[in-house]
Scaffold this motif. Structure first.
Motif, PDB file in Angstrom:
ATOM      1  N   PHE A  92      40.154   5.559  30.253  1.00  0.00           N
ATOM      2  CA  PHE A  92      41.034   5.314  29.112  1.00  0.00           C
ATOM      3  C   PHE A  92      41.639   3.918  29.192  1.00  0.00           C
ATOM      4  O   PHE A  92      41.674   3.177  28.198  1.00  0.00           O
ATOM      5  CB  PHE A  92      42.142   6.365  29.080  1.00  0.00           C
ATOM      6  CG  PHE A  92      43.124   6.186  27.951  1.00  0.00           C
ATOM      7  CD1 PHE A  92      42.906   6.792  26.723  1.00  0.00           C
ATOM      8  CD2 PHE A  92      44.272   5.406  28.114  1.00  0.00           C
ATOM      9  CE1 PHE A  92      43.812   6.625  25.680  1.00  0.00           C
ATOM     10  CE2 PHE A  92      45.167   5.227  27.086  1.00  0.00           C
ATOM     11  CZ  PHE A  92      44.938   5.842  25.859  1.00  0.00           C
TER      12      PHE A  92
ATOM     13  N   HIS B 222      35.943  16.756  21.256  1.00  0.00           N
ATOM     14  CA  HIS B 222      35.823  15.322  21.551  1.00  0.00           C
ATOM     15  C   HIS B 222      34.989  14.626  20.478  1.00  0.00           C
ATOM     16  O   HIS B 222      35.314  13.512  20.052  1.00  0.00           O
ATOM     17  CB  HIS B 222      35.185  15.121  22.919  1.00  0.00           C
ATOM     18  CG  HIS B 222      36.112  15.383  24.070  1.00  0.00           C
ATOM     19  ND1 HIS B 222      37.341  14.790  24.183  1.00  0.00           N
ATOM     20  CD2 HIS B 222      35.979  16.184  25.170  1.00  0.00           C
ATOM     21  CE1 HIS B 222      37.944  15.198  25.290  1.00  0.00           C
ATOM     22  NE2 HIS B 222      37.145  16.050  25.902  1.00  0.00           N
TER      23      HIS B 222
ATOM     24  N   TYR C 206      37.046   9.313  26.617  1.00  0.00           N
ATOM     25  CA  TYR C 206      38.333   8.696  26.914  1.00  0.00           C
ATOM     26  C   TYR C 206      38.265   7.175  26.806  1.00  0.00           C
ATOM     27  O   TYR C 206      39.292   6.526  26.595  1.00  0.00           O
ATOM     28  CB  TYR C 206      38.826   9.134  28.295  1.00  0.00           C
ATOM     29  CG  TYR C 206      39.259  10.575  28.311  1.00  0.00           C
ATOM     30  CD1 TYR C 206      40.560  10.928  27.974  1.00  0.00           C
ATOM     31  CD2 TYR C 206      38.355  11.581  28.615  1.00  0.00           C
ATOM     32  CE1 TYR C 206      40.954  12.262  27.961  1.00  0.00           C
ATOM     33  CE2 TYR C 206      38.740  12.921  28.603  1.00  0.00           C
ATOM     34  CZ  TYR C 206      40.040  13.250  28.267  1.00  0.00           C
ATOM     35  OH  TYR C 206      40.422  14.566  28.241  1.00  0.00           O
TER      36      TYR C 206
ATOM     37  N   TYR D 130      38.912   6.737  23.169  1.00  0.00           N
ATOM     38  CA  TYR D 130      40.328   6.983  22.893  1.00  0.00           C
ATOM     39  C   TYR D 130      41.181   5.778  23.281  1.00  0.00           C
ATOM     40  O   TYR D 130      42.124   5.414  22.563  1.00  0.00           O
ATOM     41  CB  TYR D 130      40.811   8.211  23.660  1.00  0.00           C
ATOM     42  CG  TYR D 130      40.111   9.499  23.297  1.00  0.00           C
ATOM     43  CD1 TYR D 130      39.499   9.661  22.055  1.00  0.00           C
ATOM     44  CD2 TYR D 130      40.045  10.560  24.191  1.00  0.00           C
ATOM     45  CE1 TYR D 130      38.851  10.835  21.715  1.00  0.00           C
ATOM     46  CE2 TYR D 130      39.403  11.745  23.867  1.00  0.00           C
ATOM     47  CZ  TYR D 130      38.801  11.879  22.628  1.00  0.00           C
ATOM     48  OH  TYR D 130      38.152  13.046  22.300  1.00  0.00           O
TER      49      TYR D 130
END
Length: 253
Positions: A22, A116, A142, A145
């Motif tokens: 992330f 997701h 991630y 994201y």
């Protein structure tokens, strides 16, 4: 049990890994966010001309991160057209994202949960697509994201600020700031082209074909979004037939 024999649970390790991914996506998304912030100023001016407030512009950009689609929608809103016309114009203008979504779906692991896939599909923009598609192997959600967390708020905040103060800034300054997005595109395509001559050739062919299509009278009358779709399908089809990708090379990122 000796201390050196202890290992953290697999779930904890996965959480740490996802957090690192992330942060990596967030870091890579910062240049995109800077470019978005600059370009959103001009969008904010259009929002203001359409009679919308700064908050409405902020909410619009936060929920609909599509520059060309938003410009087209604002023109329809300013003309006080119907909701049906607004939906059709937005659908046609943003049709290229359907192709990006199909291409991106090939980079998702078959085991990836639907939740997701759903959230990834929310913000598949030109720049974010170019960023994530350049990574090797399957996409860790991630990472997407993180990139969205860095880029999307800048687009929304930039729109709101553009409504309030966009007209104060000189047009030359807004145009100069907009160049940041083109620099970001170069940063995305250069590394893959250095690794693969095929990708480099296809990029050059894409640039050339896009220039020709823009200036040839037969294609010049077609909207830029439609031209992009046609060129994407033709060039990608040719590349896929001549240089197929070995699926076994796709491994989890």
């Amino acid at each position: 049990m000796r201390e050196r024999d202890w290992a953290p649970p697999a779930k904890e390790l996965q959480t740490v890994t996802n957090w690192r991914v992330f942060r990596s996506g967030f870091k890579d998304g910062i240049p995109i966010g800077i470019g978005y912030f600059a370009v959103a100023f001009s969008l904010g001016i259009t929002v203001r001309n359409a009679g919308m407030s700064a908050f409405q512009g902020f909410l619009m950009s936060l929920l609909n991160n599509a520059s060309a689609g938003q410009y087209a929608a604002l023109v329809v809103i300013a003309a006080k057209s119907s909701y049906l016309e607004l939906a059709l114009v937005t659908l046609i203008t943003n049709a290229r994202y359907l192709l990006m979504g199909c291409a991106l779906s090939q980079r998702l692991s078959p085991e990836m949960p639907f939740i997701h896939r759903f959230f990834i599909s929310f913000d598949v923009t030109d720049e974010l697509f170019g960023l994530v598609i350049s990574r090797s192997g399957y996409l860790n959600p991630y990472y997407m994201y993180g990139a969205v967390a860095a880029a999307a708020p800048c687009w929304a905040v930039g729109t709101a600020i553009g409504v309030v103060s966009g007209n104060i800034l000189p047009l030359q300054l807004v145009s100069a700031l907009s160049v940041a997005l083109y620099g970001m595109f170069l940063a995305v395509i250069i590394p893959p082209t250095r690794k693969s001559k095929v990708i480099g050739v296809m990029v050059l062919i894409s640039f050339t074909a896009s220039y020709i299509a823009t200036n040839v009278p037969l294609f010049a009358t077609i909207s830029s979004g439609t031209r992009t779709i046609i060129l994407t399908i033709v060039i990608c089809t040719i590349a896929a037939l001549l240089f197929p990708i070995n699926k076994e090379e796709n491994i989890h990122a």
